[in-house]
Design a protein around this motif. Structure first.
Motif, PDB file in Angstrom:
ATOM      1  N   ASN A   7       0.823  -1.204   0.000  1.00  0.00           N
ATOM      2  CA  ASN A   7       0.000   0.000   0.000  1.00  0.00           C
ATOM      3  C   ASN A   7       0.861   1.260   0.000  1.00  0.00           C
ATOM      4  OD1 ASN A   7      -2.453  -1.458   0.138  1.00  0.00           O
ATOM      5  ND2 ASN A   7      -2.246  -1.658   2.357  1.00  0.00           N
ATOM      6  N   ALA A   9       0.877   5.672  -0.340  1.00  0.00           N
ATOM      7  CA  ALA A   9       0.228   6.989  -0.406  1.00  0.00           C
ATOM      8  C   ALA A   9       1.121   7.865  -1.276  1.00  0.00           C
ATOM      9  CB  ALA A   9       0.077   7.594   0.980  1.00  0.00           C
ATOM     10  N   ILE A  32      -1.996   2.514  -4.866  1.00  0.00           N
ATOM     11  CA  ILE A  32      -2.097   3.769  -4.111  1.00  0.00           C
ATOM     12  C   ILE A  32      -3.459   3.791  -3.440  1.00  0.00           C
ATOM     13  CG2 ILE A  32      -2.234   6.279  -4.276  1.00  0.00           C
ATOM     14  CD1 ILE A  32      -0.272   6.144  -6.603  1.00  0.00           C
ATOM     15  N   ALA A  34      -4.219   6.297  -1.097  1.00  0.00           N
ATOM     16  CA  ALA A  34      -4.558   7.689  -0.784  1.00  0.00           C
ATOM     17  C   ALA A  34      -3.541   8.608  -1.454  1.00  0.00           C
ATOM     18  CB  ALA A  34      -4.557   7.932   0.726  1.00  0.00           C
ATOM     19  N   ALA A  35      -4.040   9.730  -1.962  1.00  0.00           N
ATOM     20  CA  ALA A  35      -3.176  10.710  -2.612  1.00  0.00           C
ATOM     21  C   ALA A  35      -3.586  12.101  -2.161  1.00  0.00           C
ATOM     22  CB  ALA A  35      -3.264  10.589  -4.130  1.00  0.00           C
ATOM     23  N   SER A  52      -8.417   5.169  -5.464  1.00  0.00           N
ATOM     24  CA  SER A  52      -7.650   5.855  -4.425  1.00  0.00           C
ATOM     25  C   SER A  52      -8.444   6.999  -3.809  1.00  0.00           C
ATOM     26  CB  SER A  52      -6.357   6.408  -5.020  1.00  0.00           C
ATOM     27  OG  SER A  52      -5.686   7.230  -4.086  1.00  0.00           O
ATOM     28  N   PHE A  61      -5.727  14.536   4.824  1.00  0.00           N
ATOM     29  CA  PHE A  61      -4.890  13.435   4.341  1.00  0.00           C
ATOM     30  C   PHE A  61      -4.167  12.778   5.519  1.00  0.00           C
ATOM     31  CE2 PHE A  61      -0.550  12.255   2.861  1.00  0.00           C
ATOM     32  CZ  PHE A  61      -0.874  11.243   1.969  1.00  0.00           C
ATOM     33  N   ILE A  65      -4.564   8.843   6.714  1.00  0.00           N
ATOM     34  CA  ILE A  65      -3.447   7.900   6.818  1.00  0.00           C
ATOM     35  C   ILE A  65      -3.383   7.306   8.218  1.00  0.00           C
ATOM     36  CG2 ILE A  65      -0.930   7.662   6.689  1.00  0.00           C
ATOM     37  CD1 ILE A  65      -2.374   8.078   3.980  1.00  0.00           C
ATOM     38  N   VAL A  77      -0.761   2.121   5.164  1.00  0.00           N
ATOM     39  CA  VAL A  77       0.227   2.613   4.209  1.00  0.00           C
ATOM     40  C   VAL A  77       1.627   2.172   4.635  1.00  0.00           C
ATOM     41  CG1 VAL A  77       1.322   4.701   3.300  1.00  0.00           C
ATOM     42  CG2 VAL A  77      -1.172   4.558   3.453  1.00  0.00           C
ATOM     43  N   VAL A  80       5.236   5.998   1.446  1.00  0.00           N
ATOM     44  CA  VAL A  80       4.712   7.290   0.998  1.00  0.00           C
ATOM     45  C   VAL A  80       5.629   7.798  -0.108  1.00  0.00           C
ATOM     46  CG1 VAL A  80       4.169   9.675   1.609  1.00  0.00           C
ATOM     47  CG2 VAL A  80       3.719   7.827   3.245  1.00  0.00           C
TER      48      VAL A  80
END
Length: 327
Positions: A7, A9, A32, A34-35, A52, A61, A65, A77, A80
């Motif tokens: 995973n 980010a 991904i 989360a962005a 995502s 954000f 996370i 995550v 990163v």
């Protein structure tokens, strides 16, 4: 979803380099989750990871996370990827380590060498790693060059090579209106477009012994560096006026050239997949960390802060043209 999937980010999803990181994460079989980017022009992510989560505010954000870390539902995550402006890399690396993840950060890793030195302490405290993208170390032509030099130095420890480095990558007016045009944010031209070349030179020819800067302006940098096993005259620019006529005639906007003792080192091809190769290298337990990145960060900082010396016979010929153009 396979348990082998890692995973990620991504910070800086709207940036120029972010699509290469997205493609590398997908090509290595990962995802991904989360962005984040304050700019919401990130439709490119749909081509890679449409599922995502996305945030335009860092605080939300950060909270997301942390939730993923605490829920432990398979979306925590582990890495990163950082594609944000250069001057934010330090802060975003610190965030990644505090979040219990490794950081994979675009070059230059940080703008100032003391930032990297401080990150070494945080890396040790967190138990997580900082990786940077030094893709030229994975380029087949550069690997072959390093071996060629190593063989020569094994035969003669005092071997010296004469190197010319010329890199022109044209940029429009937007470049100078953005953070890239501010030395304190980008690190200047030597850091922003040249740091991976300086890293490569250090990797191939050994530590820098003497560093002379002959020209450093808003769009051009040039000088001569004596490495342990090479004398290098270099020229970097973001101004299309300095492109060779043959390159301009083809409508091309970028020119790279490295010659050694007058012979061209061909490395214009093979750039396409180097980010993916970098990710594979990291995920297989390799990668390049803080210790690897520091020598080039120190060198470009020296270039940015050095006095400009008088031109000499060793000065790159394009530097004279650039100085005349500047008046």
């Amino acid at each position: 979803m396979s348990s082998d999937v890692r995973n990620f980010a991504l910070i800086g999803a709207a940036g120029y380099i972010a699509p290469r990181h997205m493609a590398a994460i997908k090509a290595t079989g990962n995802r991904i989750v989360a962005a984040m980017d304050p700019n919401d022009s990130v439709g490119i992510i749909d081509s890679h990871f449409p599922e995502s989560a996305f945030f335009v505010e860092f605080e939300r954000f950060d909270r997301h996370i942390d939730k993923l870390r605490r829920k432990d539902d398979g979306r925590k995550v582990e890495f990163v990827s950082i594609c944000s402006p250069n001057y934010l890399h330090d802060s975003h690396i610190r965030f990644a380590l505090r979040a219990g993840a490794d950081a994979i950060c675009e070059k230059p890793l940080v703008v100032n060498p003391w930032n990297a030195e401080a990150l070494q302490d945080i890396e040790r405290e967190s138990g997580h790693k900082v990786h940077t993208i030094l893709q030229l170390r994975l380029h087949p032509s550069i690997i072959a060059l390093r071996q060629r030099v190593a063989d020569a130095v094994a035969a003669d420890p005092n071997a010296m090579f004469d190197i010319d480095l010329t890199y022109i990558t044209s940029r429009g007016a937007w470049y100078f209106a953005s953070w890239k045009g501010e030395d304190t944010k980008s690190g200047g031209i030597a850091a922003n477009i040249g740091v991976h070349f300086f890293d490569m030179l250090l990797w191939v020819f050994g530590p820098a012994i003497e560093n002379n800067v002959h020209l450093l302006t808003w769009d051009v940098g040039s000088g001569v560096i004596r490495f342990k096993n090479a004398n290098v005259r270099w020229f970097l620019s973001v101004n299309a006026e300095y492109l060779p006529e043959a390159v301009q005639a083809k409508g091309q906007r970028t020119y790279r050239s490295i010659t050694m003792d007058g012979g061209e080192i061909e490395f214009s091809e093979g750039f396409t997949d180097l980010h993916t190769d970098s990710y594979r290298h990291i995920l297989n337990g390799g990668g390049f960390g803080l210790d690897d990145a520091l020598p080039a960060i120190r060198l470009v900082h020296e270039i940015r802060t050095a006095p400009q010396l008088k031109f000499a016979s060793s000065t790159h010929p394009l530097a004279g043209i650039a100085r005349r153009a500047a008046g």
